[in-house]
Design an enzyme around this catalytic site. Structure first.
Site, PDB file in Angstrom:
ATOM      1  N   LYS A   1      26.090 -53.200  22.643  1.00 20.71           N
ATOM      2  CA  LYS A   1      25.099 -53.154  21.646  1.00 20.71           C
ATOM      3  C   LYS A   1      24.580 -51.928  21.130  1.00 20.71           C
ATOM      4  O   LYS A   1      23.768 -51.314  20.590  1.00 20.71           O
ATOM      5  CB  LYS A   1      24.180 -54.118  22.419  1.00 20.71           C
ATOM      6  CG  LYS A   1      24.704 -55.712  22.211  1.00 20.71           C
ATOM      7  CD  LYS A   1      23.148 -56.185  23.238  1.00 20.71           C
ATOM      8  CE  LYS A   1      24.123 -58.728  23.351  1.00 20.71           C
ATOM      9  NZ  LYS A   1      23.437 -58.890  24.029  1.00 20.71           N
TER      10      LYS A   1
ATOM     11  N   GLN B   1      19.518 -59.270  29.214  1.00 19.65           N
ATOM     12  CA  GLN B   1      20.461 -59.406  29.129  1.00 19.65           C
ATOM     13  C   GLN B   1      20.703 -60.562  30.749  1.00 19.65           C
ATOM     14  O   GLN B   1      19.668 -60.098  31.597  1.00 19.65           O
ATOM     15  CB  GLN B   1      21.602 -58.298  29.793  1.00 19.65           C
ATOM     16  CG  GLN B   1      22.652 -58.973  29.686  1.00 19.65           C
ATOM     17  CD  GLN B   1      23.935 -58.866  28.104  1.00 19.65           C
ATOM     18  OE1 GLN B   1      23.257 -58.329  27.459  1.00 19.65           O
ATOM     19  NE2 GLN B   1      24.678 -60.152  28.368  1.00 19.65           N
TER      20      GLN B   1
ATOM     21  N   ASP C   1      15.894 -61.129  20.317  1.00 21.69           N
ATOM     22  CA  ASP C   1      16.756 -61.971  20.633  1.00 21.69           C
ATOM     23  C   ASP C   1      16.701 -63.289  20.361  1.00 21.69           C
ATOM     24  O   ASP C   1      17.597 -64.400  20.657  1.00 21.69           O
ATOM     25  CB  ASP C   1      17.325 -61.033  22.021  1.00 21.69           C
ATOM     26  CG  ASP C   1      18.474 -61.944  21.870  1.00 21.69           C
ATOM     27  OD1 ASP C   1      19.742 -62.113  21.334  1.00 21.69           O
ATOM     28  OD2 ASP C   1      18.913 -62.620  23.789  1.00 21.69           O
TER      29      ASP C   1
END
Length: 282
Positions: free
Chosen positions: A55, A99, A122
Site C-alpha cells: 500500500k 491494518q 478504509d
C-alpha cells in the site's frame, strides 16, 4: 453458452490510480498540500507487513505521502486508541488505515472508532457504515467500493436484480449488501448458518462471494448469465468460487487474483485524495 467475460480489476485499478495521481498533483499545485495516508500496524504478522508495504508503494505511485506507525504486538487497546486519536487530530494526515488483524487482546471495534470519520478512508467506522447504508456522503469500505466501481465499468446495473452476498463481515459482506441495496438490487445475505446455500445462489443475478472458503460456490449453482464477483482469497490464489466451472455459466466473472484485489487498493488511494481535498477545502 460461451465462457464468461473476465472483469479486469487490474486494468481498471491502474486507470483509477493514474487518475488519482493527477488529482493528487493538482491538489498539491493548488494548495501546497500533498495528500498523506497514515498506516498503523500492530505486531509483525508477515502477511500484514507485506500488505502495508504494498500500500505504501502504491501510495507513492499515486503521489500520496505515506506515514507508517509500527506498534509492538503487545500494544494495548488504550495505547492503540491514543495513537489513532493523535493521527485523527494531526492536520498533516488526511487518511488513516489500521491494518488488521491486530491481536485478540485488542478491542478492534474500539480501535476503529478512534479514527475520525473524515479520515476513515478504509471505511471501517460505524459512521462510514451508516453513510453507506443511508446513501450519505462518506467513505465506502474499500473492497465493497471497488466492487461497485467494477460493476459500473462493465455496465452492470443492480436495479431490479437479485443479488446474493455470501458472507457477512463488517467490512465486506455487510457493506457491499447495503451498497447494492442502495442501487435498488434485491439483496439476500447468506452465511455459515444459511440452510441450502445452493438454492439461494441459484436465484442470483449477481453473486458476491466473500466468505473465505475455497471454491465454496460451485459452477452448477450459478444461474446462467449471472455476474459473479469473487472477493475471497485463499492460499494458492484460490477464490471462494470454483472459477473454471462458474465461468461456463456466468456472463461476467472476476478472476483471482486480478479481479477484486487491485480495486481495493485503488479505492483506498482515491478516497485518500478525496479526503485531502475535503479537508483542505480545495
Amino acid at each position: 453458452m460461451s465462457q464468461a467475460q473476465l472483469m479486469d480489476g487490474t486494468g481498471l485499478a491502474r486507470r483509477i490510480v493514474d487518475e488519482t495521481a493527477k488529482r493528487s498533483a493538482d491538489l498539491a499545485e493548488r494548495t501546497g498540500v500533498a495528500p498523506c495516508l497514515a498506516t498503523v500496524l500492530v505486531g509483525e504478522d508477515p502477511a500484514s507487513v507485506t500488505y502495508v508495504r504494498m500500500k505504501q508503494n502504491r501510495s507513492r505511485k499515486a503521489g500520496i505521502e505515506s506515514r507508517h506507525v509500527a506498534l509492538p504486538a503487545g500494544t494495548t487497546t488504550a495505547e492503540l486508541i491514543d495513537t489513532l486519536t493523535g493521527l485523527s487530530a494531526d492536520p498533516t494526515v488526511h487518511g488513516i488505515l489500521l491494518q488488521h488483524p491486530m491481536g485478540h487482546h485488542v478491542d478492534e471495534r474500539a480501535a476503529f472508532e478512534a479514527i475520525a470519520p473524515e479520515k476513515d478512508v478504509d471505511g471501517v467506522t460505524l459512521a462510514s457504515f451508516s453513510a453507506m447504508s443511508f446513501g450519505l456522503p462518506g467513505f465506502a469500505s474499500c473492497t465493497p467500493g471497488g466492487i461497485m466501481r467494477l460493476l459500473d465499468e462493465y455496465d452492470v446495473d443492480p436495479a431490479g436484480k437479485r443479488a446474493v452476498v455470501v458472507g457477512r463481515s463488517a467490512i465486506l459482506g455487510k457493506p457491499v449488501g447495503m451498497l447494492l441495496l442502495g442501487r435498488d438490487a434485491t439483496v439476500t445475505y447468506c452465511h455459515s448458518r444459511t440452510a441450502d446455500l445452493s438454492a439461494a445462489v441459484r436465484e442470483a443475478d449477481i453473486v458476491v462471494a466473500a466468505v473465505g472458503r475455497p471454491r465454496l460456490i460451485r459452477g452448477e449453482d450459478i444461474k446462467p448469465g449471472a455476474v459473479v464477483v469473487d472477493a475471497g482469497y485463499n492460499p494458492g490464489n484460490i477464490g471462494d468460487v470454483d472459477f473454471d466451472s462458474a465461468r461456463e455459466r456466468a456472463s461476467l466473472i472476476t478472476p483471482v487474483p486480478g479481479g477484486v484485489g487491485p480495486m481495493t487498493i485503488a479505492t483506498l488511494l482515491a478516497q485518500t485524495v478525496e479526503a485531502a481535498t475535503r479537508q483542505t477545502g480545495a
